[in-house]
Design a protein around this motif. Structure first.
Motif, short mmCIF file in Angstrom:
data_model
loop_
_atom_site.label_atom_id
_atom_site.label_comp_id
_atom_site.label_asym_id
_atom_site.label_seq_id
_atom_site.Cartn_x
_atom_site.Cartn_y
_atom_site.Cartn_z
N GLN A 1 0.79 -1.22 0.00
CA GLN A 1 0.00 0.00 0.00
C GLN A 1 0.83 1.28 0.00
N PRO A 2 1.92 1.38 0.77
CA PRO A 2 2.73 2.61 0.72
C PRO A 2 3.28 2.91 -0.66
N LEU A 3 3.63 1.85 -1.42
CA LEU A 3 4.15 2.07 -2.77
C LEU A 3 3.08 2.67 -3.67
N TRP A 4 1.83 2.22 -3.51
CA TRP A 4 0.75 2.75 -4.33
C TRP A 4 0.41 4.18 -3.91
N GLN A 5 0.41 4.46 -2.63
CA GLN A 5 0.04 5.79 -2.16
C GLN A 5 1.03 6.86 -2.62
N SER A 6 2.28 6.44 -2.84
CA SER A 6 3.29 7.40 -3.32
C SER A 6 3.37 7.43 -4.83
N ASN A 7 2.53 6.65 -5.51
CA ASN A 7 2.53 6.57 -6.96
C ASN A 7 1.42 7.45 -7.52
N PRO A 8 1.71 8.29 -8.52
CA PRO A 8 0.67 9.15 -9.10
C PRO A 8 -0.55 8.39 -9.60
N ILE A 9 -0.40 7.10 -9.88
CA ILE A 9 -1.54 6.34 -10.41
C ILE A 9 -2.67 6.31 -9.39
N ALA A 10 -2.33 6.39 -8.09
CA ALA A 10 -3.35 6.30 -7.05
C ALA A 10 -4.22 7.54 -7.00
N GLU A 11 -3.81 8.62 -7.63
CA GLU A 11 -4.66 9.81 -7.71
C GLU A 11 -5.80 9.59 -8.69
N HIS A 12 -5.56 8.78 -9.71
CA HIS A 12 -6.50 8.67 -10.82
C HIS A 12 -7.33 7.39 -10.80
N PHE A 13 -6.90 6.37 -10.05
CA PHE A 13 -7.58 5.08 -10.07
C PHE A 13 -7.77 4.53 -8.67
N ASP A 14 -8.89 3.86 -8.47
CA ASP A 14 -9.01 2.98 -7.31
C ASP A 14 -8.13 1.76 -7.58
N ILE A 15 -7.23 1.47 -6.66
CA ILE A 15 -6.36 0.30 -6.80
C ILE A 15 -7.09 -0.89 -6.19
N VAL A 16 -7.41 -1.90 -7.00
CA VAL A 16 -8.22 -3.03 -6.54
C VAL A 16 -7.48 -4.33 -6.78
N GLY A 17 -7.17 -5.04 -5.70
CA GLY A 17 -6.59 -6.37 -5.81
C GLY A 17 -7.67 -7.42 -5.64
N PHE A 18 -7.58 -8.53 -6.39
CA PHE A 18 -8.58 -9.59 -6.23
C PHE A 18 -7.88 -10.93 -6.04
N ASP A 19 -8.54 -11.78 -5.27
CA ASP A 19 -8.08 -13.16 -5.09
C ASP A 19 -8.86 -14.03 -6.07
N PRO A 20 -8.20 -14.55 -7.12
CA PRO A 20 -8.94 -15.41 -8.05
C PRO A 20 -9.68 -16.52 -7.32
N ARG A 21 -10.76 -16.98 -7.92
CA ARG A 21 -11.62 -17.98 -7.28
C ARG A 21 -10.81 -19.09 -6.63
#
Length: 534
Positions: A142-162
């Motif tokens: 999470q800290p890497l995403w929060q410091s990445n400009p991409i987090a300003e423009h997108f909801d970052i969503v991780g999923f666990d495949p079935r």
């Protein structure tokens, strides 16, 4: 290199002619430890070819209940990660069997880090495997995403495949305690399954612990791809923005060819080659590991008293000498857990996934040579994502369950020949305990047939612009595979000089991150021959 100037970016580059069908066969990705059967249906079915959209309407109209992530954490260490108030969790309902949408249901777990600005949609992430947890990845990075400009423009969503991670029903075969005790199929060049009875026992254990044949029969990647489309719809995105690492590049490429009109952006990092059969890819992956071990041996030889010796060409034999006592009999760690030769090689393989871990491998082998197995056990535990509480975040069960539905099956003769070939390609693994027996395919007694053909990626005629990120010294998914994936999809290729598996966000390269972010945000791809360095 520095990031490519924006004026040199191209928004829709000319594409080379696309083949209607790839010339070679299929491949499959390695899991974090290189985890590693004749299909009866297409690998990438056309939208609606199996389940009419109208029959999925109820799934598409789900409303997500985003809440705190207490129920997503699977261990004490995870509870601390998921307790962060910036994270939200939810579950998406999907049919276990898409041919029977009114039948049994599965739950796919999601974790979201909400955009800090006006969200353009969601960025869906799969970390690889099969067996990797996207929810755990987003929480732990999470800290890497929060410091990445991409987090300003997108909801970052991780999923666990079935069936994986916090998704239910879970794909399971053995308990964490059985993994600790080594009472499971063990992985060297291939699994140490040497009789038909052992293969039958594995299938029986997995069927019972996973809730029956239906769950195993529907565990394959083709169903995960359909789940991804339900997730996209429920998230409210007209088109999918996706980031997949390693095995996750298979899922991304399959989604892009199944639903080409529903792709907004597709980043495939550490791509699996669509030009190789599963067997060929397995060998190529071990060749990659061997190449990185050769590099490690040369690095070690620069220091006086290197545990692998001062001649890198003799490092394979020196390694065999170091592990011989463990080959003869497992040795105890300070915690009392037994460490086997399979554990040692899983630890080494895990360390080879990043050049930054080479000193850790050397230290662990030095300690092992002195009779102390604690450090190599720690590397082995890193491979499995085993926490201090004994909970495994990644295990071979889910990898086996998915691959037994994805891959064509080999005869005993073919599987044994594969083990011998791996020993030739990667002499560091050329031990009798890994390559000297007659081996049965782990899926030989599986209760359901494979559902993917070779090649697994076929019709790529209408895929939108994609971006493949490929590292030249990737030890798990060789660089040639990234080139083949970009060529097959008619997309762009970012070559990254380095010796690591996974580059975007994980590699600490501003050059890589800037190029990928520009593509994800503005849909501008880099020019031909774009290159960065880790």
């Amino acid at each position: 290199m520095q990031p490519v100037p924006r004026e040199n970016m191209r928004s829709r580059p000319p594409r080379p002619p696309r083949p209607q069908r790839l010339l070679a066969g299929a491949a499959a990705a390695a899991a974090s430890a290189l985890l590693v059967l004749t299909g009866c249906s297409s690998a990438t079915p056309e939208p609606g070819s199996s389940t009419p959209e109208a029959e999925l309407d109820a799934y598409h109209r789900q409303k997500l209940d985003w809440t705190a992530c207490r129920d997503t954490a699977k261990s004490e260490s995870d509870k601390k990660l998921f307790a962060d108030p910036a994270l939200e969790c939810a579950r998406v309902e999907v049919p276990v069997d898409y041919d029977k949408p009114e039948g049994n249901k599965a739950q796919v777990a999601l974790t979201r880090l909400r955009a800090t600005g006006d969200a353009r949609g969601s960025l869906l992430i799969d970390p690889g495997g099969p067996g990797g947890s996207g929810t755990q990845m987003v929480a732990s990075t999470q800290p890497l995403w929060q410091s990445n400009p991409i987090a300003e423009h997108f909801d970052i969503v991780g999923f666990d495949p079935r069936g994986i991670g916090s998704s239910t029903p879970s794909l399971d075969c053995y308990t964490d305690k059985e993994y600790d005790a080594g009472e499971v199929p063990r992985y060297g060049a291939v699994y140490d399954i040497t009789t038909a009875d052992q293969a039958a026992e594995l299938a029986k254990r997995c069927t019972e612990a996973s809730g029956g044949v239906e769950n195993l029969a529907n565990a394959g990647s083709a169903n995960v791809v359909q789940d991804m489309d339900v997730i996209r719809e429920v998230l409210g995105d007209d088109k999918l923005s996706y980031l997949g690492y390693s095995y996750g590049t298979e899922l991304g490429a399959m989604y892009a060819t199944t639903y080409p009109d529903r792709v907004r952006a597709m980043v495939l990092d550490g791509a699996v080659s669509p030009d190789l059969t599963a067997k060929e890819f397995r060998v190529a992956s071990f060749e990659g590991l061997q190449a990185r071990f050769n590099d490690l041996a040369a690095f070690c030889a620069e220091s006086t008293g290197c545990v692998l010796g001062d001649d890198p060409k003799a490092a394979d034999e020196r390694l065999h000498d170091i592990v011989q006592p463990v080959t003869d009999a497992p040795i105890a760690s300070s915690s009392g857990r037994k460490v086997s030769v399979w554990d040692v090689y899983l630890g080494i393989s895990s360390g080879l996934f990043s050049e930054k871990r080479w000193p850790v491998i050397i230290s662990a082998l030095t300690a092992l040579d002195a009779g102390n197995a604690d450090e190599i056990l720690a590397l082995r535990d890193l491979t499995y994502g085993r926490g201090p509480d004994g909970v495994y975040h990644t295990d071979l069960d889910t990898n086996i369950a998915v691959r037994c539905i994805d891959w064509p099956r080999r005869t005993t003769e073919e599987h044994t020949a594969l083990a011998r070939r791996i020993g030739e390609a990667a002499p560091m693994f050329d031990l009798d305990v890994f390559t000297g027996a007659s081996y049965h395919n782990e899926c030989a007694a599986w209760p359901a047939p494979p559902t993917r053909d070779e090649p697994w990626l076929t019709d790529t005629a209408d895929v939108p612009e994609t971006l493949v990120v490929s590292t030249t010294g990737d030890p798990a998914t060789p660089h040639e595979g990234g080139i083949a994936m970009a060529r097959a999809l008619g997309g762009s290729l970012l070559t990254v000089d380095g010796k690591q598996h996974g580059a975007y966000v994980l590699g600490g390269s501003k050059c890589v991150d800037d190029i990928v972010n520009t593509y994800l945000i503005d849909l501008e791809t880099p020019p031909e021959n774009a290159r960065c360095t880790l």
